[in-house]
Design an enzyme around this catalytic site. Structure first.
Site, PDB file in Angstrom:
ATOM      1  N   SER A  65      -3.506   4.161   9.568  1.00  0.00           N
ATOM      2  CA  SER A  65      -4.204   3.055   9.604  1.00  0.00           C
ATOM      3  C   SER A  65      -3.649   1.853  10.666  1.00  0.00           C
ATOM      4  O   SER A  65      -4.524   0.985  11.077  1.00  0.00           O
ATOM      5  CB  SER A  65      -4.340   2.214   8.410  1.00  0.00           C
ATOM      6  OG  SER A  65      -3.071   1.869   7.955  1.00  0.00           O
ATOM      7  N   TRP A 110     -11.761   5.577  11.571  1.00  0.00           N
ATOM      8  CA  TRP A 110     -11.702   5.805  10.245  1.00  0.00           C
ATOM      9  C   TRP A 110     -12.495   7.228   9.453  1.00  0.00           C
ATOM     10  O   TRP A 110     -13.525   7.405  10.254  1.00  0.00           O
ATOM     11  CB  TRP A 110     -12.163   4.626   9.471  1.00  0.00           C
ATOM     12  CG  TRP A 110     -11.848   4.862   7.883  1.00  0.00           C
ATOM     13  CD1 TRP A 110     -10.805   4.365   7.255  1.00  0.00           C
ATOM     14  CD2 TRP A 110     -12.845   5.215   6.899  1.00  0.00           C
ATOM     15  NE1 TRP A 110     -10.970   4.673   5.947  1.00  0.00           N
ATOM     16  CE2 TRP A 110     -12.092   5.162   5.848  1.00  0.00           C
ATOM     17  CE3 TRP A 110     -14.164   5.713   7.010  1.00  0.00           C
ATOM     18  CZ2 TRP A 110     -12.833   5.763   4.443  1.00  0.00           C
ATOM     19  CZ3 TRP A 110     -14.846   6.183   5.923  1.00  0.00           C
ATOM     20  CH2 TRP A 110     -14.111   6.180   4.649  1.00  0.00           C
ATOM     21  N   HIS A 144       1.193  -0.353   2.043  1.00  0.00           N
ATOM     22  CA  HIS A 144       2.010  -0.737   0.820  1.00  0.00           C
ATOM     23  C   HIS A 144       0.950  -1.051  -0.061  1.00  0.00           C
ATOM     24  O   HIS A 144       1.446  -0.933  -1.288  1.00  0.00           O
ATOM     25  CB  HIS A 144       2.641  -2.224   1.432  1.00  0.00           C
ATOM     26  CG  HIS A 144       3.597  -2.086   2.496  1.00  0.00           C
ATOM     27  ND1 HIS A 144       4.263  -3.303   3.124  1.00  0.00           N
ATOM     28  CD2 HIS A 144       4.085  -1.018   2.988  1.00  0.00           C
ATOM     29  CE1 HIS A 144       4.904  -2.858   3.735  1.00  0.00           C
ATOM     30  NE2 HIS A 144       5.114  -1.285   3.954  1.00  0.00           N
ATOM     31  N   ASP A 170       7.455  -5.116  -3.085  1.00  0.00           N
ATOM     32  CA  ASP A 170       7.710  -3.919  -2.428  1.00  0.00           C
ATOM     33  C   ASP A 170       8.812  -4.178  -1.433  1.00  0.00           C
ATOM     34  O   ASP A 170       9.388  -5.452  -1.404  1.00  0.00           O
ATOM     35  CB  ASP A 170       6.297  -3.569  -1.687  1.00  0.00           C
ATOM     36  CG  ASP A 170       5.964  -4.163  -0.554  1.00  0.00           C
ATOM     37  OD1 ASP A 170       6.554  -5.258   0.070  1.00  0.00           O
ATOM     38  OD2 ASP A 170       4.860  -3.960  -0.226  1.00  0.00           O
TER      39      ASP A 170
END
Length: 465
Positions: free
Chosen positions: A279, A342, A25, A121
């Site tokens: 993620s 990551w 987001h 959002d």
């Protein structure tokens, strides 16, 4: 006292943006803020939740330009919610309980900036109450997903009344205007149990979306043309919809160059399949093993971002914290190049050695793949990802979907077909190349996304008082 002879410069238009939890987001809203600053001189404040004040988020926010400030709302006690509360329920409750605090923040921004608009959002519709109380002139909804997801949400209140039973038990796919037919089990996970508070929250949000003055969507017309055509026509009671995407993370900041990029430098052109589940995603141990063996069986070079398995939780166990909980490499056979937790995803996708992307179908990752022209193998996990996988594989045909059984032979076959451009893989590669061109054209001067955002900003500035 004499006048100085120089008029004070007018303050730039300012927009406040509420970011509900999740980097999926935050990133597109931050990219929207960057685009507003660069093209229109609009400044912005990104308002985040204390529940996601991670090191990753703080570092990302600190990397933004001076035109984009950020602040965190105070912590909220959610201990009264049941232990199994879904992510969507947690975010919705947190937002609703923060309305008084947010009202104060927006009131302060009205005093210190030329606040022309408020943007929330998709889980933040209840925050419109704060914007109204603070007297913010215009209220918008930002949908970080695609038009298929938005269409489903907008139709949910009427479906809730007309359709008995659960989506997963439907004998026929769900057919909505402009959308690819979606099999019941592939409908987004937050709709799959009507007895769960999460479902009631989604119906509630859908009704409140109609209070926004417009809905901004992180998609572009070419990737879902029929849905774009339907939503471009005004409909009584529904806010206008603006496709302003693709909004993807455009830079990697100032982090040291990742070692995986050095490895990619040594690989042949378009020879590596990149494997990442976003993620917040993780796999059960059994599926991790099948994937490892399938990648080995495919004979393709691969770069896999690995997190510890989800056996003790759920496939979205990393949503609020993207760090792997345990050493993920201990769960795998000794194969290939594995990177824990990551990698700089946009740089990996942009690298000339990357020829495919085995992806969870989170919309940010899908857009990044399309912008960089990388064909996809779809392996959805949660949220709207299964629905996205249907749209990508059956609609625009930009991905091949791994069968639900997820056996190593099936994984290997899908990877080989996409990487070699054989069979259905040839069409996937050709379609992705066409979509890459369309995505870039949308962002050019006079392109659809640029024109749409220009129209929104004109409303902000022309009608501000």
């Amino acid at each position: 006292m004499e006048a100085s002879g120089t008029a004070e410069a007018p303050r730039p238009p300012h927009v406040a943006m509420l970011v509900t939890p999740g980097m999926g987001h935050l990133v597109p809203l931050a990219e929207l803020a960057k685009r507003l600053a660069a093209r229109h001189g609009v400044t912005a404040t990104l308002i985040t939740f204390a529940s996601t004040a991670s090191a990753t988020q703080r570092s990302f926010l600190a990397s933004l330009s001076a035109a984009i400030s950020s602040m965190s709302l105070p912590p909220v006690d959610l201990s009264d919610l049941p232990p199994g509360a879904t992510i969507e329920t947690l975010m919705s409750e947190e937002c609703a309980r923060l309305v008084p605090a947010l009202t104060g923040v927006l009131s302060g921004l009205r005093e210190t900036t030329r606040l022309v608009a408020y943007v929330a959002d998709l889980f933040g519709a209840d925050s419109f109450d704060a914007a109204v109380a603070a007297g913010v002139p215009r209220r918008y909804l930002f949908h970080p997903g695609n038009l298929h997801g938005l269409t489903f949400i907008l139709h949910l209140p009427e479906i809730d009344v007309s359709m008995p039973g659960e989506f997963r038990d439907l004998a026929e796919p769900v057919r909505l205007p402009g959308c690819v037919p979606i099999p019941g089990p592939d409908v987004m996970s937050s709709f799959q149990d009507k007895s769960d508070p999460c479902y009631r929250w989604m119906v509630h949000h859908a009704k409140r979306y109609l209070e926004s003055e417009a809905i901004l969507v992180n998609s572009f017309d070419a990737v879902e043309p029929e849905a774009a055509r339907v939503l471009s026509h005004p409909e009584p009671g529904r806010p206008p919809v603006y496709n302003i995407g693709p909004l993807i993370r455009a830079d990697a900041g100032e982090e040291p160059r990742a070692a995986c990029l050095d490895w990619l430098d040594r690989q042949p052109h378009k020879s590596v399949i990149f494997v990442s589940f976003g993620s917040g995603g993780s796999l059960p141990t059994e599926e991790m093993h099948e994937l490892a063996l399938g990648l080995e069986l495919s004979g393709q070079r691969f770069l896999w971002v690995v997190r510890s398995p989800s056996d003790e939780g759920s496939v979205n166990a990393n949503y609020y914290d993207a760090e792997s909980k345990k050493d993920p490499l201990a769960y795998l056979p000794d194969v290939g190049l594995l990177v824990p937790s990551w990698v700089p995803q946009t740089e990996v996708l942009a690298h000339e050695a990357t020829g495919g992307f085995l992806v969870h179908c989170g919309w940010n990752s899908v857009l990044e793949s399309l912008v960089h022209g990388v064909p996809m193998v779809a392996w959805p996990l949660f949220a709207e990802q299964r629905q996205n996988a249907v749209m990508l594989s059956e609609g625009v045909k930009a991905a091949m979907r791994v069968p639900a059984t997820k056996r190593k032979e099936e994984i290997a076959a899908a990877v080989r077909e996409v990487m070699a451009g054989q069979g259905k893989g040839a069409q996937v590669r050709a379609n992705v190349a066409a979509l890459q061109k369309a995505a870039m054209e949308a962002l050019l001067e006079g392109g659809a996304a640029t024109t749409a955002l220009d129209e929104v900003v004109r409303k902000w500035t022309r009608e501000y008082c």
